[in-house]
Design an enzyme around this catalytic site. Structure first.
Site, short mmCIF file in Angstrom:
data_model
loop_
_atom_site.label_atom_id
_atom_site.label_comp_id
_atom_site.label_asym_id
_atom_site.label_seq_id
_atom_site.Cartn_x
_atom_site.Cartn_y
_atom_site.Cartn_z
N HIS A 1 0.89 -1.18 0.00
CA HIS A 1 0.00 0.00 0.00
C HIS A 1 0.92 1.22 0.00
CE1 HIS A 1 -3.48 -2.53 1.31
NE2 HIS A 1 -2.51 -3.22 1.87
N ASP B 1 2.72 -6.71 2.58
CA ASP B 1 1.58 -5.87 2.96
C ASP B 1 2.07 -4.54 3.54
OD1 ASP B 1 -1.04 -5.07 3.31
OD2 ASP B 1 -1.35 -6.22 5.14
N ARG C 1 0.07 4.42 -0.91
CA ARG C 1 -0.62 5.64 -0.41
C ARG C 1 -0.81 6.77 -1.39
NH1 ARG C 1 -2.58 2.42 3.23
NH2 ARG C 1 -1.35 2.12 5.11
O1 DOR Z 1 -3.20 -3.71 8.25
C1 DOR Z 1 -3.56 -3.41 7.12
N1 DOR Z 1 -3.45 -2.16 6.67
N2 DOR Z 1 -4.08 -4.35 6.32
C2 DOR Z 1 -4.61 -4.05 5.12
O2 DOR Z 1 -5.02 -4.95 4.41
C3 DOR Z 1 -4.72 -2.64 4.69
C4 DOR Z 1 -3.65 -1.86 5.30
C5 DOR Z 1 -3.69 -0.37 5.07
O3 DOR Z 1 -3.90 0.03 3.92
O4 DOR Z 1 -3.43 0.38 6.01
#
Ligand code: DOR
Length: 436
Positions: free
Chosen positions: A63, A302, A65
Site C-alpha cells: 500500500h 503488505d 498511499r
Molecule cells: O493492516 C492493514 N493495513 N491491512 C490491510 O489490508 C490494509 C492496510 C492499510 O492500507 O493500512
C-alpha cells in the site's frame, strides 16, 4: 548498447544451485551467466566478491498511499525503500484516494508511477458492490482485489450474494483480503470498552479469517475461478487449505505473520496492529510449515505505512498496518542462517513463485534473456534495523533493533544500479509490469 558486468558473485541459478562467477547485462537484460566472462570493455563493472546474487524481490502486496495519502508515504519514498530493500517490482493495492476502482483511476496511478517509481510497478483494481463493468475491462492490472472485511470506504464486498457475480464473470485473478466483516462488526461491539491493542487479535479472531477464506474458496470452486488468498494469518486456514486447495488457488504469508505474534503488543503496542492481526506463537509454527510444504506459495509484505502520530492514537482509533519493503529480504535471509529455510526457497517465495503466479514474463530468475532485476546481498555481516536508516516516509519498523544479515548491497532495476552501498540513484525509473 550499455553493458554491465557483475564479477565474482555467488549466483543463484534457476535450479537452486550456486555458481561462483560472472553475469553480463546488456540493455536491461541478462545476456550471459558463466564462471568467467571476458568482455572487452563493459560500461560498468561491479566487483561482487563475497556477495550473493539473487533475482530482485517482487512484492505482491503493498500500500504505497499515492494518490491521496501522501503524508504517510508516496510512490517516490516507497520505491526508495524498495530499492534499498532489494524489491525491484511491486503490486499495489487500490485503497488510495481516490480508490482505484475505475480505469481512469488506474490510468492516473500508472501515470504517477511512470514519473515517480524507481522500481517496476503493477496495480490491482478494487472491487465494490457495483463496479463489475470496470473490473471486466481494467487494463493493465495484476488482478481484482476484494476486501471481504476490514473495509476502506466502498472497498468492501462481504456478502456471498455480492461476491458471487464477481467470481462468476470474467477470468482474471481475484485476490481476497479474507476477513468476515459481519463477525468483525459484532465482535467490535462486544469488546468496545477495551483499549489495550492486543484486543485487536481477539476482535478480528482466527474464525473471522477462516470464515472468509472458506467462502472465497467455495466461490472459487463453484466457478473454477483463479483465486489468490492474501496475507494468510492463521494455522486453521493453512490446515484447511492443506486439505482443500485446488491447483488454481494460491496463498501468501507476510514476514510479520511468520516472525511476530501477539507477544509484540506488549513491546510495541499499536505498531503491532494490522489486518489480519498477528496471532499466537503456535500460528507462526503452522504457517512456517505450510510455507515449507508449498501450501502457502509465496511472501508479500503488505507494506502499509502510517505515521507515528496516527499510530499513537489509542486503540481502536489507531490505524492498522506496518511498513515492510526494506526489511523483508534481510528478515527472510536471516532465517536461512538459523536453518529455517534455504536461500533458494527464499528467492522462490519472494520472486520466482510470484512471477509465475501473476504471469509476469521474464522475471524472477537469473537466466539469459530475463530482465536484469537483481539484488546483491551480503550474507556475512549483521546489522540492526534502525529508524535512522529507513527510507519509508513513516520512519519506523516493527522490527527495530533486530540484528539481520542479507542486507542488499547493490540493487539493479532493468540493468540500472538503483541502490549501491547506502546510496540511491533517484534518476532510475522502473517499468509498468506486464501480466500475460
Ligand atoms: O493492516 C492493514 N493495513 N491491512 C490491510 O489490508 C490494509 C492496510 C492499510 O492500507 O493500512
Amino acid at each position: 548498447m550499455i553493458q554491465l558486468l557483475i564479477r565474482h558473485a555467488r549466483i543463484l541459478l534457476p535450479d537452486g544451485q550456486f555458481l561462483f562467477g560472472d553475469v553480463l547485462l546488456q540493455d536491461g537484460k541478462i545476456l550471459e551467466v558463466a564462471s568467467e566472462i571476458i568482455t572487452p570493455d563493459p560500461n560498468i563493472l561491479i566487483d561482487a566478491t563475497g556477495l550473493t546474487l539473487l533475482p530482485g524481490v517482487i512484492d505482491p502486496q503493498v500500500h504505497f498511499r499515492e494518490p491521496g495519502l501522501e503524508h504517510k508515504e508516496d510512490l517516490f519514498t516507497a520505491t526508495c525503500a524498495c530499492a534499498k530493500g532489494g524489491v525491484t517490482s511491486f503490486l499495489e493495492m487500490p485503497n488510495t484516494h481516490p480508490l482505484t476502482i475505475t480505469q481512469r483511476a488506474l490510468d492516473d496511478k500508472l501515470h504517477l508511477a511512470a514519473q515517480k517509481c524507481l522500481v517496476n510497478y503493477g496495480f490491482f483494481i478494487g472491487a465494490t458492490t457495483d463496479n463489475l463493468p470496470d473490473l471486466l475491462i481494467a487494463n493493465p492490472t495484476c488482478g481484482i482485489k476484494i476486501f471481504m472485511g476490514s473495509a476502506h470506504g466502498t472497498l468492501l464486498v462481504s456478502r456471498e450474494a455480492e461476491l458471487e457475480p464477481i467470481f462468476a464473470k470474467g477470468t482474471r485473478l481475484i485476490a481476497v483480503h479474507a476477513e468476515d466483516q459481519a463477525r468483525i462488526i459484532q465482535r467490535r461491539q462486544e469488546f468496545h470498552n477495551i483499549t489495550y491493542p492486543a484486543i485487536h487479535s481477539q476482535i478480528q479472531d482466527e474464525k473471522t479469517a477462516l470464515n472468509a477464506t472458506k467462502l472465497a474458496l467455495k466461490l472459487s470452486n463453484k466457478y473454477q475461478r483463479r483465486l489468490h488468498i492474501l496475507h494468510l494469518s492463521t494455522g486453521i486456514e493453512a490446515e484447511f487449505l492443506r486439505k482443500n486447495k485446488p491447483h488454481w488457488v494460491t496463498a501468501e504469508v507476510t514476514p510479520q505473520h511468520l516472525l511476530l505474534n501477539t507477544e509484540a503488543y506488549d513491546r510495541i503496542g499499536t505498531l503491532a496492529q494490522m489486518n489480519p492481526p498477528l496471532r499466537s506463537p503456535e500460528n507462526n509454527t503452522i504457517l512456517w510449515q505450510a510455507l515449507l510444504d508449498g501450501i502457502i506459495d509465496f511472501i508479500a509484505t503488505d507494506h502499509a505505512p502510517h505515521t507515528l502520530e496516527e499510530k499513537a492514537k489509542s486503540y481502536p482509533n489507531s490505524p492498522s498496518g506496518m511498513p515492510g519493503v526494506e526489511t523483508s529480504l534481510p528478515l527472510m535471509l536471516t532465517q536461512t542462517k538459523l536453518g529455517h529455510c534455504s536461500i533458494s526457497q527464499v528467492a522462490n517465495w519472494m520472486s520466482t513463485a510470484v512471477a509465475k503466479a501473476y504471469k509476469i514474463p521474464n522475471k524472477g530468475l537469473i537466466k539469459p534473456g530475463y530482465d536484469a532485476d537483481l539484488v546483491l546481498v551480503d550474507l556475512e555481516n549483521y546489522a540492526p534495523v534502525q529508524r535512522k536508516n529507513l527510507q519509508t516516509k513513516c520512519g519506523w519498523s516493527p522490527f527495530e533493533g533486530w540484528e539481520l544479515t542479507g542486507w542488499p548491497i547493490v540493487t539493479l532495476v532493468g540493468g540500472q544500479i538503483v541502490y549501491e552501498r547506502g546510496k540511491l540513484n533517484t534518476d532510475v525509473r522502473g517499468n509498468s509490469l506486464k501480466f500475460e
